[in-house]
Design a protein around this motif. Structure first.
Motif, PDB file in Angstrom:
ATOM      1  N   UNK A 404       0.805  -1.229   0.000  1.00 14.66           N
ATOM      2  CA  UNK A 404       0.000   0.000   0.000  1.00 14.66           C
ATOM      3  C   UNK A 404       0.835   1.275   0.000  1.00 14.66           C
ATOM      4  N   UNK A 405       2.177   1.148   0.179  1.00 16.28           N
ATOM      5  CA  UNK A 405       3.041   2.325   0.111  1.00 16.28           C
ATOM      6  C   UNK A 405       3.277   2.791  -1.322  1.00 16.28           C
ATOM      7  N   UNK A 427      -8.691   1.990   1.238  1.00 24.00           N
ATOM      8  CA  UNK A 427      -7.572   2.765   1.797  1.00 24.00           C
ATOM      9  C   UNK A 427      -7.974   3.458   3.100  1.00 24.00           C
ATOM     10  N   UNK A 428      -9.229   3.921   3.172  1.00 26.01           N
ATOM     11  CA  UNK A 428      -9.697   4.588   4.394  1.00 26.01           C
ATOM     12  C   UNK A 428      -9.666   3.626   5.567  1.00 26.01           C
ATOM     13  N   UNK A 433      -6.231   1.813  10.753  1.00 27.37           N
ATOM     14  CA  UNK A 433      -5.366   0.931  11.552  1.00 27.37           C
ATOM     15  C   UNK A 433      -3.903   1.347  11.430  1.00 27.37           C
ATOM     16  N   UNK A 434      -3.693   2.623  11.080  1.00 26.83           N
ATOM     17  CA  UNK A 434      -2.359   3.221  11.044  1.00 26.83           C
ATOM     18  C   UNK A 434      -1.463   2.642   9.947  1.00 26.83           C
ATOM     19  N   UNK A 435      -2.057   2.115   8.890  1.00 29.33           N
ATOM     20  CA  UNK A 435      -1.260   1.606   7.783  1.00 29.33           C
ATOM     21  C   UNK A 435      -0.694   2.783   6.989  1.00 29.33           C
ATOM     22  N   UNK A 436       0.615   2.718   6.706  1.00 27.42           N
ATOM     23  CA  UNK A 436       1.253   3.752   5.900  1.00 27.42           C
ATOM     24  C   UNK A 436       0.765   3.623   4.457  1.00 27.42           C
TER      25      UNK A 436
END
Length: 549
Positions: A404-405, A427-428, A433-436
């Protein structure tokens, strides 16, 4: 001329000079492609592909509507000529060991096969929804989805039909037609297994014809069959003294009404091939002649098809003297195909619901007949609590990057916004969950501001930092300076640099959903950006961009 240069004789039919010229010419042409660094497919591969395609068409729709011959460049190439599939004409080429068919002194070695169609009574054991049948024949698990939400989100549903005149330019047609977009939500809790899909996947919807149209078509058949009795269609083949009876596997045991409602395509204009097959059933001599002309004259047929857009019912009403047996029409009609819609939701945001965005347009033909899309109108009329049969289709090339980066660029035109809504929602949830997350830029192109889909949601996700919004373009707004997405990407220096940087330097992905013209324009724009920003030639830029789309 070439035979003379090659010192070959073409004076008599007994020599093979012409064949040698053609073979050498084909070899020279074939070699010219790799010399020019171009890729072609050899005759054997092309022939095999065509033969497999014919077999597939035959399985799906019975006899295909087209014929062709693959030229036998060598004896390893198959030849297909469906018009003479059931007889051997001599002299002929046959590359299988079939010498037993050879007989001297006759024009036809093998007599044509006679085929008869018979309706036989049966007990329907499939159940009213035919879920198992559809799953088996489609090759995917078909599930019943319950409608929980159905609303218009853009445009106007109650404006009535519009008139489409033949001869309009594309821009004039866009001005005349009335679009509306609906949002449907389906509940998946009634499925036997948990549903599974990725953002970017499609939902295949199995539509149904309206019962009103179905009953009118059935009343045109001669004789009118029983509406309550379940049937199977039997194909009886007579080959000399040999008789073979086979069930038509494309249709399960069902009533005539169920066949026409759930399985047979009666909204697509009849093909020329179908018209030709039905000429014999016309009683009126003038209608028989008119039907024969339509089945043979491609220009007259295309004019008739595009001016009237006739359904099977319209066709039967126009040629009212047709006396077609039920089994004949049932066998000749193509099967309904599923309609695919990009899923506009994410399992991360709701594991029990699936959202669709559906575009619909009503119009009136030149003869004042109302027409509408089969599946979009079927979904439009779906009541809350009703069930729709559907299945999920994976589109791996349209999935989000595994990492996802990695940045993404999304280009959506009109209803092409729908799959990107699933991207934003996905993506939201990752952001919660604090995913970069990498950068995500959305370019939108619509005909008018009124048809700008999910405008409020886009701004909501923009404010949350889920997506970045490029300026939206409106192709049909007179008061706004209009630019296409491709122009927007090319004309702005910052857009050019950003596009090149994300795609070339940061493992970026670009997604385009809309019509083919827009997709080609965007691809050409990205190629030009790579050429200019990367300081490379056009061929290198095209190669670099090819894998991005």
């Amino acid at each position: 001329v070439m035979a003379g240069i090659m010192d070959l004789s073409t004076e008599t039919n007994e020599t093979n000079g012409q064949d040698l010229v053609i073979s050498n010419l084909a070899a020279a042409i074939a070699q010219s492609f790799p010399d020019a660094k171009m890729i072609i497919i050899n005759h054997q591969t092309a022939s095999g592909t065509s033969i497999e395609h014919f077999k597939s068409e035959h399985e799906e729709r019975g006899s295909p509507d087209w014929v062709w011959v693959n030229h036998p460049v060598s004896s390893t190439t198959e030849v297909s000529h469906p018009e003479v599939m059931f007889c051997w004409i001599k002299p002929f080429y046959n590359y299988e060991n079939s010498s037993k068919f050879l007989t001297s002194g006759t024009d036809f070695v093998h007599e044509p096969i006679q085929t008869n169609l018979v309706l036989v009574t049966a007990d329907s054991s499939e159940g009213p929804d035919f879920i198992d049948y559809f799953s088996k024949h489609i090759g995917k698990e078909v599930v019943p989805l319950k409608v929980t939400h159905n609303e218009v989100i853009a445009g106007r549903r109650d404006d009535g039909p519009c008139t489409i005149q033949i001869g309009l330019t594309w821009e004039e047609w866009l001005d005349s037609k009335l679009d509306w977009f609906g949002k449907l939500v389906f509940e998946t809790t009634g499925c036997n297994n948990p549903v599974s899909y990725e953002p970017g996947d499609d939902l295949g919807v199995l539509p149904e014809n309206t019962e009103e149209m179905v009953l009118k078509v059935i009343q045109k058949l001669r004789p009118v069959p029983s509406l309550e009795q379940a049937y199977r269609l039997m194909i009886v083949t007579i080959d000399g003294s040999r008789k073979e009876c086979l069930l038509y596997e494309k249709l399960p045991a069902a009533t005539i009404v169920e066949w026409f409602k759930k399985f047979l395509d009666i909204t697509t204009p009849p093909t020329q091939s179908l018209l030709g097959d039905l000429v014999v059933y016309a009683i009126d001599s003038q209608q028989k002649e008119d039907l024969k002309i339509l089945s043979q004259d491609i220009e007259r047929y295309e004019q008739w098809k595009h001016s009237k857009r006739p359904t099977v019912l319209n066709f039967l009403e126009e040629f009212s003297s047709l006396s077609i047996p039920a089994e004949t029409l049932i066998y000749k009609l193509p099967l309904m195909k599923p309609c695919f819609y990009p899923i506009a939701s994410s399992l991360l945001s709701s594991s029990t619901c699936v959202d669709l965005t559906v575009e619909a347009v009503n119009f009136i033909t030149e003869d004042d007949s109302s027409r509408s899309g089969l599946c979009s109108m079927y979904l439009n009329q779906a009541n809350i609590g009703s069930t729709v049969k559907a299945f999920f289709r994976s589109k791996p090339r349209f999935h989000l990057p595994e990492n996802p980066n990695f940045p993404i660029i999304m280009v959506g035109m009109g209803k092409g916004t729908a799959p990107f809504r699933s991207f934003w929602m996905h993506r939201a949830e990752l952001k919660k969950v604090q995913q970069q997350l990498g950068r995500a830029i959305f370019y939108g192109e619509y005909t008018t501001q009124e048809l700008d889909l999910y405008r409020e949601e886009k701004w909501k996700y923009h404010k949350l930092g889920v997506i970045e919004l490029a300026p939206t373009t409106y192709s049909r707004e007179a008061v706004i300076e209009t630019k296409s997405v491709a122009q927007m990407m090319m004309m702005d220096a910052n857009n050019r640099r950003c596009t090149y940087d994300l795609l070339a330097s940061h493992c970026g992905h670009i997604y385009v959903c809309g019509d083919a013209n827009m997709a080609n324009e965007v691809k050409s724009a990205v190629v030009s950006i790579f050429k200019e920003e990367g300081n490379i030639d056009l061929g290198e830029a095209a190669s670099a961009v090819e894998n991005l789309f």
